[in-house]
Design a protein around this motif. Structure first.
Motif, PDB file in Angstrom:
ATOM      1  N   ARG A  71     -27.180 -58.750 -17.294  1.00  5.09           N
ATOM      2  CA  ARG A  71     -26.233 -59.865 -17.304  1.00  5.09           C
ATOM      3  C   ARG A  71     -26.649 -60.969 -18.269  1.00  5.09           C
ATOM      4  O   ARG A  71     -25.818 -61.762 -18.722  1.00  5.09           O
ATOM      5  CB  ARG A  71     -26.092 -60.437 -15.886  1.00  5.09           C
ATOM      6  CG  ARG A  71     -24.957 -61.449 -15.788  1.00  5.09           C
ATOM      7  CD  ARG A  71     -24.604 -61.792 -14.362  1.00  5.09           C
ATOM      8  NE  ARG A  71     -23.432 -62.640 -14.328  1.00  5.09           N
ATOM      9  CZ  ARG A  71     -22.853 -63.066 -13.222  1.00  5.09           C
ATOM     10  NH1 ARG A  71     -23.361 -62.725 -12.050  1.00  5.09           N
ATOM     11  NH2 ARG A  71     -21.795 -63.830 -13.272  1.00  5.09           N
ATOM     12  N   VAL A  72     -27.931 -61.038 -18.615  1.00  8.53           N
ATOM     13  CA  VAL A  72     -28.394 -62.031 -19.592  1.00  8.53           C
ATOM     14  C   VAL A  72     -27.657 -61.876 -20.917  1.00  8.53           C
ATOM     15  O   VAL A  72     -27.458 -62.845 -21.657  1.00  8.53           O
ATOM     16  CB  VAL A  72     -29.924 -61.899 -19.786  1.00  8.53           C
ATOM     17  CG1 VAL A  72     -30.407 -62.757 -20.942  1.00  8.53           C
ATOM     18  CG2 VAL A  72     -30.646 -62.296 -18.506  1.00  8.53           C
ATOM     19  N   LEU A  73     -27.232 -60.650 -21.228  1.00  9.36           N
ATOM     20  CA  LEU A  73     -26.522 -60.405 -22.481  1.00  9.36           C
ATOM     21  C   LEU A  73     -25.219 -61.189 -22.560  1.00  9.36           C
ATOM     22  O   LEU A  73     -24.714 -61.458 -23.661  1.00  9.36           O
ATOM     23  CB  LEU A  73     -26.236 -58.906 -22.640  1.00  9.36           C
ATOM     24  CG  LEU A  73     -27.454 -57.998 -22.794  1.00  9.36           C
ATOM     25  CD1 LEU A  73     -27.033 -56.537 -22.768  1.00  9.36           C
ATOM     26  CD2 LEU A  73     -28.193 -58.321 -24.080  1.00  9.36           C
ATOM     27  N   SER A  76     -25.450 -64.382 -24.780  1.00  7.40           N
ATOM     28  CA  SER A  76     -25.356 -64.263 -26.245  1.00  7.40           C
ATOM     29  C   SER A  76     -24.024 -63.675 -26.683  1.00  7.40           C
ATOM     30  O   SER A  76     -23.556 -63.946 -27.791  1.00  7.40           O
ATOM     31  CB  SER A  76     -26.497 -63.393 -26.773  1.00  7.40           C
ATOM     32  OG  SER A  76     -26.424 -62.088 -26.239  1.00  7.40           O
ATOM     33  N   ALA A  77     -23.397 -62.878 -25.809  1.00 12.74           N
ATOM     34  CA  ALA A  77     -22.129 -62.249 -26.183  1.00 12.74           C
ATOM     35  C   ALA A  77     -21.051 -63.285 -26.444  1.00 12.74           C
ATOM     36  O   ALA A  77     -20.199 -63.108 -27.318  1.00 12.74           O
ATOM     37  CB  ALA A  77     -21.681 -61.288 -25.086  1.00 12.74           C
ATOM     38  N   GLY A  78     -21.088 -64.393 -25.719  1.00 15.48           N
ATOM     39  CA  GLY A  78     -20.099 -65.445 -25.937  1.00 15.48           C
ATOM     40  C   GLY A  78     -20.181 -66.007 -27.342  1.00 15.48           C
ATOM     41  O   GLY A  78     -19.147 -66.291 -27.973  1.00 15.48           O
ATOM     42  N   SER A  82     -17.164 -65.661 -30.027  1.00 14.40           N
ATOM     43  CA  SER A  82     -16.500 -66.893 -30.455  1.00 14.40           C
ATOM     44  C   SER A  82     -16.607 -67.100 -31.959  1.00 14.40           C
ATOM     45  O   SER A  82     -15.712 -67.694 -32.574  1.00 14.40           O
ATOM     46  CB  SER A  82     -17.075 -68.101 -29.706  1.00 14.40           C
ATOM     47  OG  SER A  82     -18.437 -68.313 -30.047  1.00 14.40           O
ATOM     48  N   MET A  83     -17.686 -66.631 -32.560  1.00 10.71           N
ATOM     49  CA  MET A  83     -17.856 -66.774 -34.008  1.00 10.71           C
ATOM     50  C   MET A  83     -17.360 -65.550 -34.779  1.00 10.71           C
ATOM     51  O   MET A  83     -17.419 -65.511 -35.998  1.00 10.71           O
ATOM     52  CB  MET A  83     -19.345 -67.013 -34.344  1.00 10.71           C
ATOM     53  CG  MET A  83     -19.874 -68.298 -33.751  1.00 10.71           C
ATOM     54  SD  MET A  83     -18.921 -69.736 -34.289  1.00 10.71           S
ATOM     55  CE  MET A  83     -19.387 -70.923 -33.022  1.00 10.71           C
TER      56      MET A  83
END
Length: 263
Positions: A71-73, A76-78, A82-83
């Protein structure tokens, strides 16, 4: 940090993130005492943060040890979504990888380290343990030197004050004066080449990415000895400079991406 900024600073959030960052390849699982030692927190405080992160699903507890969960991923996935980095930067890096066979990275300066934001792995048998999010000390990184070379002298002084120039190999530059001299050469030449300094067997070429000022770096790396260094630079530099220019145009076109790199 100003007094006004301190009033807005959420210490507990900062400490919670410190706990998450404490886990890594050398310590994938840790006990409470190990986390406290790694973060500088008291055992009581470390326990509260660990149990909170377990409750939120970012850590799992097995007996008396803690480990990160997938779930930590999400954190960074956001940023990647978003970019829009997968469609913006990935194809540009992939093109250089396909033409050279080298590993190719887009990097950002993060404190005294280089953070690999986007990475395209070589398809050769010999590969490097680099993934998006991996950190490398900037002083032994080709893209790190490419970024540092275009900073002000005061910025470099602050960097050197916070960095530990440890000898990673017998070829590593560990003298502040020698590193300043190397950065002057990089600024003059427009690129950095680092051979066997991060680790024996790794040769890397790095260029700065500009969006007004230097905002990021790009690099390609291969196994030392695969090509003579002069040939490696001559065949890769035009491609890497074209990559840096293309990314620079994308940064200038997308203010949010430019601001996110914080340079």
């Amino acid at each position: 940090m100003s007094s006004a900024d301190k009033e807005q600073f959420v210490t507990s959030l900062a400490r919670g993130l410190t706990v998450l960052r404490a886990f890594g390849p050398e310590q994938p699982e840790m006990s409470l005492s190990q986390v406290a030692a790694a973060t500088g927190l008291s055992p009581a405080a470390a326990r509260r943060f660990l149990l909170t992160l377990v409750e939120l699903g970012y850590l799992a507890q097995v007996d008396k040890r803690f480990v990160l969960t997938p779930r930590v991923l999400e954190l960074s996935a956001g940023y990647t979504r978003s970019m829009n980095l997968s469609s913006l930067a990935q194809p540009l890096l992939q093109r250089v990888r396909d033409e050279t066979g080298d590993s190719v990275s887009l990097t950002a300066l993060a404190g005294t380290d280089i953070l690999h934001v986007v990475h395209v792995q070589t398809d050769r048998l010999m590969r490097f343990a680099i993934t998006p999010g991996a950190r490398v000390p900037a002083y032994v990184s080709a893209s790190g030197r490419a970024i540092l070379a275009h900073q002000s002298p005061s910025f470099v002084d602050s960097f050197l004050a916070g960095a530990t120039l440890a000898p990673r190999t017998s070829r590593t530059i560990t003298s502040p004066d020698a590193l300043r001299s190397a950065l002057a050469d990089v600024r003059r030449d427009g690129y950095a080449v680092v051979v066997d300094e991060l680790d024996v067997g790794i040769t890397a070429l790095g260029c700065p990415v500009f969006g007004g000022s230097v905002i990021a770096g790009v690099s390609c790396s291969t196994v030392s000895g695969y090509l003579p260094v002069d040939e490696f630079v001559a065949t890769r530099l035009p491609l890497l400079r074209e990559l840096a220019e293309s990314l620079g145009r994308e940064f200038e076109r997308l203010p949010a991406l430019l601001h996110s790199f914080g340079m």
